[in-house]
Design a protein around this motif. Structure first.
Motif, PDB file in Angstrom:
ATOM      1  N   PHE A  56       0.617  -0.837   0.199  1.00 56.15           N
ATOM      2  CA  PHE A  56      -0.250  -0.211  -0.012  1.00 56.15           C
ATOM      3  C   PHE A  56       0.666   1.028   0.309  1.00 56.15           C
ATOM      4  CE2 PHE A  56      -2.493  -3.302   2.179  1.00 56.15           C
ATOM      5  CZ  PHE A  56      -3.380  -3.298   1.420  1.00 56.15           C
ATOM      6  N   MET A  57       2.411   1.273   0.127  1.00 59.29           N
ATOM      7  CA  MET A  57       3.117   2.085   0.497  1.00 59.29           C
ATOM      8  C   MET A  57       3.892   2.519  -0.475  1.00 59.29           C
ATOM      9  SD  MET A  57       4.699   1.087   3.962  1.00 59.29           S
ATOM     10  CE  MET A  57       3.374   1.354   5.424  1.00 59.29           C
ATOM     11  N   LEU A  58       4.447   1.431  -1.714  1.00 59.95           N
ATOM     12  CA  LEU A  58       5.247   1.728  -2.870  1.00 59.95           C
ATOM     13  C   LEU A  58       4.325   2.439  -3.844  1.00 59.95           C
ATOM     14  CD1 LEU A  58       6.983  -2.169  -3.188  1.00 59.95           C
ATOM     15  CD2 LEU A  58       7.705   0.323  -2.996  1.00 59.95           C
ATOM     16  N   PRO A  59       3.198   1.781  -3.802  1.00 53.16           N
ATOM     17  CA  PRO A  59       2.511   2.698  -5.427  1.00 53.16           C
ATOM     18  C   PRO A  59       2.210   4.310  -5.389  1.00 53.16           C
ATOM     19  CG  PRO A  59       1.151   0.820  -4.507  1.00 53.16           C
ATOM     20  CD  PRO A  59       1.870   0.805  -3.688  1.00 53.16           C
ATOM     21  N   TRP A  67       6.863  -2.502  -9.805  1.00 49.33           N
ATOM     22  CA  TRP A  67       7.390  -2.810  -8.561  1.00 49.33           C
ATOM     23  C   TRP A  67       7.012  -3.970  -7.889  1.00 49.33           C
ATOM     24  CZ3 TRP A  67       4.501  -3.976  -4.700  1.00 49.33           C
ATOM     25  CH2 TRP A  67       2.830  -3.406  -4.267  1.00 49.33           C
ATOM     26  N   LYS A  68       8.359  -4.708  -7.830  1.00 47.70           N
ATOM     27  CA  LYS A  68       7.849  -6.114  -6.450  1.00 47.70           C
ATOM     28  C   LYS A  68       8.960  -6.174  -5.267  1.00 47.70           C
ATOM     29  CE  LYS A  68       4.920  -8.007 -10.357  1.00 47.70           C
ATOM     30  NZ  LYS A  68       3.853  -8.589  -9.336  1.00 47.70           N
ATOM     31  N   LEU A  69       7.482  -7.138  -4.473  1.00 50.29           N
ATOM     32  CA  LEU A  69       8.447  -7.394  -3.168  1.00 50.29           C
ATOM     33  C   LEU A  69       8.512  -8.450  -3.027  1.00 50.29           C
ATOM     34  CD1 LEU A  69       5.655  -5.613  -0.733  1.00 50.29           C
ATOM     35  CD2 LEU A  69       8.049  -4.730  -0.456  1.00 50.29           C
ATOM     36  N   LEU A  70       9.947  -9.025  -2.651  1.00 49.77           N
ATOM     37  CA  LEU A  70      10.436 -10.315  -2.599  1.00 49.77           C
ATOM     38  C   LEU A  70      11.091 -10.540  -1.642  1.00 49.77           C
ATOM     39  CD1 LEU A  70      12.476  -9.364  -6.458  1.00 49.77           C
ATOM     40  CD2 LEU A  70      10.665 -11.041  -6.113  1.00 49.77           C
ATOM     41  N   GLY A  71      10.040 -12.018  -1.421  1.00 47.24           N
ATOM     42  CA  GLY A  71      11.273 -12.935   0.161  1.00 47.24           C
ATOM     43  C   GLY A  71      12.367 -13.617  -0.770  1.00 47.24           C
ATOM     44  N   SER A  72      13.086 -13.978   0.241  1.00 46.57           N
ATOM     45  CA  SER A  72      14.283 -15.084  -0.375  1.00 46.57           C
ATOM     46  C   SER A  72      14.443 -16.823   0.142  1.00 46.57           C
ATOM     47  CB  SER A  72      15.598 -14.742   0.377  1.00 46.57           C
ATOM     48  OG  SER A  72      15.776 -14.162   1.423  1.00 46.57           O
ATOM     49  N   GLY A  73      15.619 -17.596   0.095  1.00 46.42           N
ATOM     50  CA  GLY A  73      14.995 -18.969   0.480  1.00 46.42           C
ATOM     51  C   GLY A  73      15.940 -18.809   0.806  1.00 46.42           C
ATOM     52  N   PRO A  82      11.750 -20.806   3.419  1.00 50.89           N
ATOM     53  CA  PRO A  82      12.159 -19.445   3.086  1.00 50.89           C
ATOM     54  C   PRO A  82      13.581 -18.949   4.403  1.00 50.89           C
ATOM     55  CG  PRO A  82      10.086 -20.286   3.896  1.00 50.89           C
ATOM     56  CD  PRO A  82      10.848 -21.460   3.477  1.00 50.89           C
ATOM     57  N   ASN A  83      13.490 -17.774   3.855  1.00 52.08           N
ATOM     58  CA  ASN A  83      14.857 -17.591   4.752  1.00 52.08           C
ATOM     59  C   ASN A  83      14.078 -15.761   5.117  1.00 52.08           C
ATOM     60  OD1 ASN A  83      17.005 -16.068   5.729  1.00 52.08           O
ATOM     61  ND2 ASN A  83      18.279 -16.037   4.678  1.00 52.08           N
ATOM     62  N   THR A  84      13.917 -15.506   6.418  1.00 53.80           N
ATOM     63  CA  THR A  84      12.861 -14.595   7.035  1.00 53.80           C
ATOM     64  C   THR A  84      14.269 -13.085   6.857  1.00 53.80           C
ATOM     65  OG1 THR A  84      13.658 -15.309   9.280  1.00 53.80           O
ATOM     66  CG2 THR A  84      11.764 -16.609   8.144  1.00 53.80           C
ATOM     67  N   GLY A  85      15.362 -13.669   7.045  1.00 52.17           N
ATOM     68  CA  GLY A  85      15.907 -12.890   7.276  1.00 52.17           C
ATOM     69  C   GLY A  85      16.454 -11.986   5.852  1.00 52.17           C
ATOM     70  N   VAL A  86      16.036 -11.855   4.966  1.00 54.77           N
ATOM     71  CA  VAL A  86      16.624 -11.566   3.354  1.00 54.77           C
ATOM     72  C   VAL A  86      15.473 -11.378   2.828  1.00 54.77           C
ATOM     73  CG1 VAL A  86      17.861 -11.496   1.421  1.00 54.77           C
ATOM     74  CG2 VAL A  86      19.302 -12.412   3.853  1.00 54.77           C
ATOM     75  N   TYR A  87      15.487 -10.101   2.616  1.00 49.33           N
ATOM     76  CA  TYR A  87      13.891  -9.517   1.433  1.00 49.33           C
ATOM     77  C   TYR A  87      15.143  -8.986  -0.195  1.00 49.33           C
ATOM     78  CZ  TYR A  87      10.761 -11.655   5.260  1.00 49.33           C
ATOM     79  OH  TYR A  87      10.576 -12.327   6.519  1.00 49.33           O
ATOM     80  N   ALA A  88      13.949  -8.359  -0.541  1.00 45.83           N
ATOM     81  CA  ALA A  88      13.953  -7.626  -1.100  1.00 45.83           C
ATOM     82  C   ALA A  88      13.304  -6.724  -2.222  1.00 45.83           C
ATOM     83  CB  ALA A  88      15.009  -8.264  -2.585  1.00 45.83           C
ATOM     84  N   ILE A  89      13.568  -5.358  -2.705  1.00 49.77           N
ATOM     85  CA  ILE A  89      12.123  -4.776  -3.934  1.00 49.77           C
ATOM     86  C   ILE A  89      13.258  -4.477  -4.524  1.00 49.77           C
ATOM     87  CG2 ILE A  89      11.282  -2.588  -3.524  1.00 49.77           C
ATOM     88  CD1 ILE A  89      11.248  -2.348  -0.460  1.00 49.77           C
ATOM     89  N   LEU A  90      12.178  -4.182  -6.022  1.00 50.36           N
ATOM     90  CA  LEU A  90      12.697  -4.417  -7.025  1.00 50.36           C
ATOM     91  C   LEU A  90      11.362  -3.426  -7.735  1.00 50.36           C
ATOM     92  CD1 LEU A  90      13.427  -6.953 -10.413  1.00 50.36           C
ATOM     93  CD2 LEU A  90      11.700  -4.897 -10.401  1.00 50.36           C
ATOM     94  N   ALA A  91      12.478  -1.938  -8.475  1.00 55.42           N
ATOM     95  CA  ALA A  91      11.368  -1.142  -8.836  1.00 55.42           C
ATOM     96  C   ALA A  91      12.020  -0.640 -10.366  1.00 55.42           C
ATOM     97  CB  ALA A  91      11.725   0.065  -7.793  1.00 55.42           C
ATOM     98  N   VAL A  92      10.902  -0.006 -10.272  1.00 56.13           N
ATOM     99  CA  VAL A  92      11.154   0.380 -12.258  1.00 56.13           C
ATOM    100  C   VAL A  92      10.568   1.778 -11.922  1.00 56.13           C
ATOM    101  CG1 VAL A  92      10.986   0.739 -14.852  1.00 56.13           C
ATOM    102  CG2 VAL A  92      10.702  -1.847 -13.547  1.00 56.13           C
ATOM    103  N   PRO A 138       7.695  -4.573 -18.203  1.00 56.94           N
ATOM    104  CA  PRO A 138       8.231  -3.851 -16.997  1.00 56.94           C
ATOM    105  C   PRO A 138      10.032  -3.140 -17.911  1.00 56.94           C
ATOM    106  CG  PRO A 138       8.157  -5.833 -16.469  1.00 56.94           C
ATOM    107  CD  PRO A 138       8.009  -6.601 -17.208  1.00 56.94           C
ATOM    108  N   PHE A 139      10.087  -4.236 -18.576  1.00 53.83           N
ATOM    109  CA  PHE A 139      11.454  -3.232 -18.344  1.00 53.83           C
ATOM    110  C   PHE A 139      11.573  -3.109 -19.922  1.00 53.83           C
ATOM    111  CE2 PHE A 139      12.729  -7.064 -15.629  1.00 53.83           C
ATOM    112  CZ  PHE A 139      13.105  -6.059 -15.002  1.00 53.83           C
ATOM    113  N   GLU A 140      11.765  -1.634 -20.473  1.00 54.78           N
ATOM    114  CA  GLU A 140      12.512  -1.378 -21.465  1.00 54.78           C
ATOM    115  C   GLU A 140      13.975  -1.085 -21.883  1.00 54.78           C
ATOM    116  OE1 GLU A 140      10.417   3.197 -21.500  1.00 54.78           O
ATOM    117  OE2 GLU A 140       8.929   1.819 -20.894  1.00 54.78           O
TER     118      GLU A 140
END
Length: 262
Positions: A56-59, A67-73, A82-92, A138-140
């Motif tokens: 709700f915040m990123l838009p 944009w995408k919110l990403l978890g990790s293994g 799941p790895n509860t210690g590492v997360y990522a945000i991809l944005a254009v 998403p990518f140009e």
């Protein structure tokens, strides 16, 4: 000008002929990929809740596009646990200046930075892309292929009935990538555990990336199995020129040894 690039699981082997078309203003679409490490249990719990709240915040972040919110293994991310210690945000973003400013100053990013024990943000410029991500393109391609570090991103939506076969292949592929002395960084992340997966890796140049993709082994066999077995409902393969970074990962820049060699 038309760019012909070969893409695969790492972004090499299928053809893309999307045109290189910089905007009239000279702005170059920039993709940011921010990794955050959380050490304390309370911060890990916060990061998990943000997988919902940040939607709700990123838009509302000025200048942000896709944009995408990403978890990790666990491990380097290439496991279904799941790895509860590492997360990522991809944005254009529309340009590099906006990407740098907002990944540091926007409220949602500041919250992540304040909680994380370590963070690393990459700034990327697309050089080739094929496929879609959740129905979007998403990518140009707004930059020509140049010398220097390249990143490869693969996003796949795995068919549920094929998930077990997919995850049986992943550890072998991860081991082979990790054994390659050329790879500077690799990680597996995803939107939905088991089914929506993203692989991301960084290479010193296009030749080393292509050499790995063509080499016979678990990676090549997995690609053949994917094609023959119709494992994915949706695929996206993209390559990027690495145009900048901020922060550290594991106490240093994963790109450091590339810089030393160049």
């Amino acid at each position: 000008m038309t760019i012909l690039s070969r893409t695969s699981f790492l972004g090499v082997k299928t053809m893309s002929n999307l045109p290189y078309s910089p905007s009239r203003s000279g702005a170059i679409q920039t993709v940011s990929l921010s990794f955050f490490r959380f050490s304390r249990g309370i911060d890990r719990l916060w990061a998990l809740t943000m997988m919902g709240a940040a939607r709700f915040m990123l838009p509302g972040v000025p200048g942000i596009g896709f944009w995408k919110l990403l978890g990790s293994g666990t491990g380097e991310g290439f496991t279904p646990i799941p790895n509860t210690g590492v997360y990522a945000i991809l944005a254009v973003w529309p340009d590099a200046a906006t990407a740098r400013a907002q990944t540091k100053g926007a409220g949602v990013f500041r919250r992540y930075l304040a909680r994380a024990s370590e963070s690393w943000t990459l700034f990327l410029s697309p050089t080739s892309v094929r496929g879609q991500w959740a129905g979007d393109t998403p990518f140009e391609i707004t930059t020509p292929v140049e010398k220097g570090p390249l990143a490869a991103l693969t996003r796949a939506s795995v068919r549920p009935r094929k998930a077990l076969k997919f995850w049986r292949r992943v550890p072998d592929i991860s081991a082979v990538i990790g054994a390659d002395p050329n790879v500077a960084f690799k990680i597996g992340v995803g939107e939905v555990p088991l089914l929506h997966q993203v692989t991301f890796s960084i290479w010193p140049d296009s030749q080393s990336m292509a050499d790995f993709a063509r080499r016979d082994g678990p990676h090549a066999r997995a690609i053949a199995a994917v094609r023959d077995g119709d494992w994915f409902r949706e695929e996206l393969y993209a390559r990027f020129r690495v145009i900048g970074e901020r922060g550290t990962w594991g106490g240093t820049s994963p790109l450091e040894h590339i810089k030393e060699e160049q």
